[in-house]
Design a protein around this motif. Structure first.
Motif, mmCIF file in Angstrom:
data_model
loop_
_atom_site.group_PDB
_atom_site.id
_atom_site.type_symbol
_atom_site.label_atom_id
_atom_site.label_comp_id
_atom_site.label_asym_id
_atom_site.label_seq_id
_atom_site.Cartn_x
_atom_site.Cartn_y
_atom_site.Cartn_z
ATOM 1 N N ILE A 3 -111.410 38.923 -42.942
ATOM 2 C CA ILE A 3 -111.845 37.614 -43.405
ATOM 3 C C ILE A 3 -113.105 37.340 -43.929
ATOM 4 O O ILE A 3 -113.930 37.435 -43.313
ATOM 5 C CB ILE A 3 -111.519 36.596 -42.317
ATOM 6 C CG1 ILE A 3 -109.997 37.320 -41.185
ATOM 7 C CG2 ILE A 3 -111.084 35.209 -42.939
ATOM 8 C CD1 ILE A 3 -110.092 36.452 -39.402
ATOM 9 N N THR A 5 -114.909 34.078 -45.770
ATOM 10 C CA THR A 5 -115.099 32.264 -46.318
ATOM 11 C C THR A 5 -116.277 32.508 -47.041
ATOM 12 O O THR A 5 -116.895 33.731 -47.443
ATOM 13 C CB THR A 5 -115.483 31.426 -44.681
ATOM 14 O OG1 THR A 5 -116.963 31.973 -44.200
ATOM 15 C CG2 THR A 5 -114.515 31.867 -43.844
ATOM 16 N N ALA A 115 -111.223 29.336 -40.480
ATOM 17 C CA ALA A 115 -110.604 30.645 -41.258
ATOM 18 C C ALA A 115 -110.077 31.595 -40.371
ATOM 19 O O ALA A 115 -108.846 32.541 -40.643
ATOM 20 C CB ALA A 115 -111.670 31.478 -41.957
ATOM 21 N N TYR A 119 -105.267 32.221 -40.300
ATOM 22 C CA TYR A 119 -105.392 33.347 -40.112
ATOM 23 C C TYR A 119 -104.254 33.541 -38.761
ATOM 24 O O TYR A 119 -103.680 34.077 -38.169
ATOM 25 C CB TYR A 119 -106.466 34.117 -39.887
ATOM 26 C CG TYR A 119 -106.260 35.907 -38.990
ATOM 27 C CD1 TYR A 119 -106.310 37.160 -40.092
ATOM 28 C CD2 TYR A 119 -106.592 36.489 -37.541
ATOM 29 C CE1 TYR A 119 -105.469 38.295 -39.492
ATOM 30 C CE2 TYR A 119 -106.135 37.012 -37.493
ATOM 31 C CZ TYR A 119 -105.167 38.368 -38.183
ATOM 32 O OH TYR A 119 -105.470 39.865 -37.300
#
Length: 171
Positions: A3, A5, A115, A119
């Motif tokens: 993930i 950002t 985030a 997810y």
């Protein structure tokens, strides 16, 4: 799985992350709102077992409390993710975040939590998420509110009173 950002990378644990786990286990900021000693590893075998447990949770469920790294320099700054906890006699998904003290107050917890929330809702398929913090941890409570979680009630978690918040996907 990774993930990203604007400033952070969150990814699953590996056994090569042992130095990061040791760093977090000894950091006062990471541990100040946790039960004493919960993250400490007694020896190398215990350290590997703690990391392996996080890896196994990811392999089985697609969730874990992932390590967070700053994009600009790869520095480990904490963890963010999810695990299961018992609530009202059923398993629920708890989302949490912890940062090393040197990285508090820079917006990293909010950035990672937002985030991670997305997810968990969109990739893992969670229908609801819970987050909780002791009432003295006002910064953590602000993060939960900032990412759209709403206060639900007071709960006892590991012998300490916590404020419980719930988040649901946007319609």
């Amino acid at each position: 799985m990774q993930i990203e950002t604007p400033r952070l990378i969150l990814r699953p644990w590996s056994l090569a992350d042992a130095p990061h786990y040791v760093t977090m286990s000894k950091d006062i900021g990471y541990n100040c709102f946790a039960s004493p000693g919960v993250y400490l590893a007694r020896d190398a075998n215990d350290l590997n077992a703690k990391i392996q447990k996080r890896m196994d949770t990811f392999d089985r469920h697609g969730i874990s409390k992932f390590p967070i790294f700053r994009k600009q320099d790869g520095v480990f700054i904490g963890t963010c993710g999810a695990d299961f906890f018992e609530f009202e006699s059923r398993p629920e998904m708890e989302m949490g975040y912890r940062l090393l003290l040197a990285h508090w107050g820079q917006g990293y917890a909010s950035e990672a939590a937002l985030a991670m929330r997305d997810y968990l809702f969109h990739k893992v398929g969670a229908h609801s998420l819970y987050g909780f913090a002791v009432k003295q941890n006002s910064a953590s409570i602000r993060v939960l509110e900032k990412i759209g979680f709403r206060y639900r009630q007071v709960i006892d978690y590991e012998g300490m009173e916590h404020q419980l918040f719930e988040g649901r996907p946007a319609l």
